[in-house]
Design an enzyme around this catalytic site. Sequence first.
Site, PDB file in Angstrom:
ATOM      1  N   GLU A  92       0.805  -1.207   0.000  1.00  0.00           N
ATOM      2  CA  GLU A  92       0.000   0.000   0.000  1.00  0.00           C
ATOM      3  C   GLU A  92       0.845   1.266   0.000  1.00  0.00           C
ATOM      4  OE1 GLU A  92      -4.189  -1.475   1.790  1.00  0.00           O
ATOM      5  OE2 GLU A  92      -2.744  -0.691   3.193  1.00  0.00           O
ATOM      6  N   CYS A 112       6.509  -7.846   6.678  1.00  0.00           N
ATOM      7  CA  CYS A 112       7.672  -7.385   7.442  1.00  0.00           C
ATOM      8  C   CYS A 112       8.105  -8.498   8.385  1.00  0.00           C
ATOM      9  CB  CYS A 112       7.330  -6.125   8.233  1.00  0.00           C
ATOM     10  SG  CYS A 112       8.751  -5.463   9.146  1.00  0.00           S
ATOM     11  N   CYS A 116       6.471  -6.524  15.000  1.00  0.00           N
ATOM     12  CA  CYS A 116       6.064  -5.722  16.161  1.00  0.00           C
ATOM     13  C   CYS A 116       4.632  -6.085  16.554  1.00  0.00           C
ATOM     14  CB  CYS A 116       6.153  -4.235  15.828  1.00  0.00           C
ATOM     15  SG  CYS A 116       7.819  -3.733  15.399  1.00  0.00           S
ATOM     16  N   CYS A 343      -0.903   4.112   9.629  1.00  0.00           N
ATOM     17  CA  CYS A 343       0.270   3.286   9.800  1.00  0.00           C
ATOM     18  C   CYS A 343      -0.089   2.092  10.664  1.00  0.00           C
ATOM     19  CB  CYS A 343       1.428   4.045  10.411  1.00  0.00           C
ATOM     20  SG  CYS A 343       0.987   5.277  11.592  1.00  0.00           S
TER      21      CYS A 343
END
Length: 377
Positions: A92, A112, A116, A343
């Site tokens: 995106e 990723c 996290c 985000c």
Amino acid sequence: MTAVNLLDFDLQGLAAFCEQLGEKRFRATQLFRWIHQRGAFEFSQMTDLAKSLRDKLAGTACVTALGVASEQTASDGTIKWLFDVGAGDAVETVFIPETGRGTLCISSQAGCAVGCRFCSTGHQGFSRNLTTAEIVAQLWFAEHQLRSRLKRPEGERVITNVVMMGMGEPLQNYAALVPALKVMLDDHAYGLSRRRVTVSTSGVVPMIDRLRDDCPVALAVSLHAPNDLLRNDLVPLNRKYPLDGLLWACQRYLDKAPRDFITFEYCMLDGVNDTPDHAEQLVALVQDRISCKFNLIPFNPFPASGLTRSSNERVSVFARILQDAGVVTTVRKTRGDTIAAACGQLAGEVQDRTHFKERVLTRAPIQIHAHRAEGLA
Ligand code: SAH
Ligand code: SF4
């Protein structure tokens, strides 16, 4: 032979490619300007290039953008594109218009590997690195698409700032990232100043040092915790590169940075990292040690995280403690809308990668908040 995508090259790379074709290196500058300043993608458009070169290029090269799987526009003008990068992967890109500037938030990887806890891209896992062409294509497409849509005069930029804050950890895709940054900065391409291009990282210490030498753009570091115990849990990369070493790397970066501070991002998680005690620990961590600014980000929730957003009141108390200690702190504003462009929410809905198109077409709008990249670039 598959054609070489010229979006893969910075100016130096394009000059080397032209040489391989038996052409003078300066031809690369003309070609580069056609592609990036004017948005040309057919060699026949490039009328001041010799016909012989255009013919050679037509046989060996191409300018290929990414396929658009979907586009959504929020009422505040924020636009989110989902690009198909093949094999069921999608990334995106988000355009955030503000008075006097336009910020593009770009992805560096499909998925990723850092994982996290508060990030939906992290929950999705790692699929692959984007190529330089795929990183640059996000900017190329957005700039030229918007320029023609908004009927901007030739040469007037729509995108004035770039933040590498989309999907992925840019410093874990270093080899593709650096040429892409060089294209952003090049006066023959987008001509953005180093302070208007921000790399955001979860803290890949050796690569912060390399970026300092190779292409020192503005740096944002995702901190999220004031001590190693908590950061190990929230940002697993901290186990490899703990806080002390990270702060030293930030200090070293400042020698070459385009601004005299590092931005620390801190995602506010209710009851996890948002107490007055955490704020005081943060002050102790950075005060008298590093020139920095804090950007507190309200957490954008997604179901699998099991986490919730801190209340506005808690965020204010936290910000006040930092500010009273002389640490410059801003709270990132959210722009409420329905396009999941914030985000940490990016591509959260494409976890089943084989069916992302259907999902995008059929999913109901979700209440989300797109962020302003204020104070970042
Ligand atoms: N991998 C890089 C850049 C992409 S993430 C990094 O971590 O810095 C961009 C920013 O969004 C980071 O500061 C990240 O911590 C933040 N972020 C991730 N998930 C979020 C969420 N759910 N809510 C708010 N911010 C989030
Ligand atoms: Fe990766 Fe950044 Fe998300 Fe962490 S916050 S999982 S580093 S994209």
